[in-house]
Design an enzyme around this catalytic site. Structure first.
Site, PDB file in Angstrom:
ATOM      1  N   LYS A  84       0.857  -1.192   0.000  1.00 50.35           N
ATOM      2  CA  LYS A  84       0.000   0.000   0.000  1.00 50.35           C
ATOM      3  C   LYS A  84       0.893   1.242   0.000  1.00 50.35           C
ATOM      4  O   LYS A  84       1.779   1.383   0.856  1.00 50.35           O
ATOM      5  CB  LYS A  84      -0.865  -0.038   1.267  1.00 50.35           C
ATOM      6  CG  LYS A  84      -2.283   0.432   1.089  1.00 50.35           C
ATOM      7  CD  LYS A  84      -3.056   0.203   2.368  1.00 50.35           C
ATOM      8  CE  LYS A  84      -4.490   0.604   2.213  1.00 50.35           C
ATOM      9  NZ  LYS A  84      -5.182   0.609   3.502  1.00 50.35           N
TER      10      LYS A  84
HETATM   11  O1  G3P Z   1      -9.392   1.562   4.301  1.00 47.52           O
HETATM   12  C1  G3P Z   1      -9.093   2.819   4.810  1.00 47.52           C
HETATM   13  C2  G3P Z   1      -9.640   2.954   6.152  1.00 47.52           C
HETATM   14  O2  G3P Z   1      -8.950   2.165   7.087  1.00 47.52           O
HETATM   15  C3  G3P Z   1      -9.786   4.348   6.648  1.00 47.52           C
HETATM   16  O3  G3P Z   1     -10.978   4.335   7.297  1.00 47.52           O
HETATM   17  O4  G3P Z   1     -12.701   5.091   8.825  1.00 47.52           O
HETATM   18  O5  G3P Z   1     -10.292   5.727   9.214  1.00 47.52           O
HETATM   19  O6  G3P Z   1     -11.584   6.737   7.351  1.00 47.52           O
HETATM   20  P1  G3P Z   1     -11.409   5.545   8.215  1.00 47.52           P
END
Ligand code: G3P
Length: 219
Positions: A84
């Protein structure tokens, strides 16, 4: 649509895998930190062993050379590893270099249509637009998914779209309706997908009638 699990928690990944709903896993430094394990390479290998599908581990270097070196080390951990890489100017160079060597890259922290186009041109195997975080700032994250689907179709680009930063069951349903390849879903949202109050109400009614029958009070 494939389901990836957006988590580094082994127990949660095992549970979703057993349910047949885990085609892969995505992690990031914040999700890794939540697990409190400093042996992150070992953790990624354990995740690969459970997932038996693509597992994204994120580089932490900020310059292209550092990202490439880290990406190669991550890719060597397991055949299922996907590297990633953040979608920055330096990140684009790393995406092109790693992809050029046949290492699958997941371009992350994607928030614009042009970023979707750029990472596909650089050869990324996956693109991860963050829909929840766009919603957070008053934009409609799913609009970006619609753009990515259209652009990739226009030019036959093979990069797979991973809908990321998924926060709700509606994000999952909308992803499928738009034709996204993958949604990466936190374990708590997976649980919400199956829940419906009419299912619970209907089941309670069936059980009540069944008990009546067993007690001989039915007509
Ligand atoms: O896949 C990306 C994710 O982990 C971010 O999620 O909820 O932190 O915006 P969030």
């Amino acid at each position: 649509m494939k389901f990836f699990i957006d988590s580094a928690n082994l127990e949660a990944i095992r549970e979703v895998k057993a349910m047949g709903m885990c085609d892969g896993v995505t992690t990031n430094p914040s999700l890794m930190a939540k697990e409190g394990r400093t042996d992150t390479d070992a953790l990624l290998k354990e995740i690969c062993a459970i997932a038996q599908g693509p597992v994204s581990g994120e580089v932490t270097a900020l310059d292209a050379a550092g990202m490439i070196e880290e990406g190669k080390r991550l890719a060597a951990l397991d055949d299922h590893m996907v590297v990633k890489v953040p979608t920055t100017y330096e990140g684009l160079k790393a995406i092109a270099a790693l992809s050029g060597e046949g290492i699958p890259v997941n371009a992350t922290l994607v928030f614009s249509t042009n970023q979707c186009l750029l990472v596909a041109k650089a050869g990324a195997a996956y693109v991860s637009p963050f829909v929840g975080r766009l919603d957070d700032v008053g934009e409609d994250g799913m609009d970006l998914i619609a753009d990515a689907v259209e652009i990739y179709q226009n030019y036959d680009l093979e990069t797979e779209i991973i809908v990321a930063s998924v926060r709700s069951p509606m994000h999952v349903a909308d992803s499928a309706l738009l034709g996204a390849d993958i949604a990466t879903i936190p374990p708590d949202v997976i649980k919400k997908l199956v829940a419906h109050p009419l299912t619970d109400k209907g089941l309670a009614g069936f059980m009540k009638d069944w008990e009546k029958l067993q007690g001989g009070t039915g007509s």
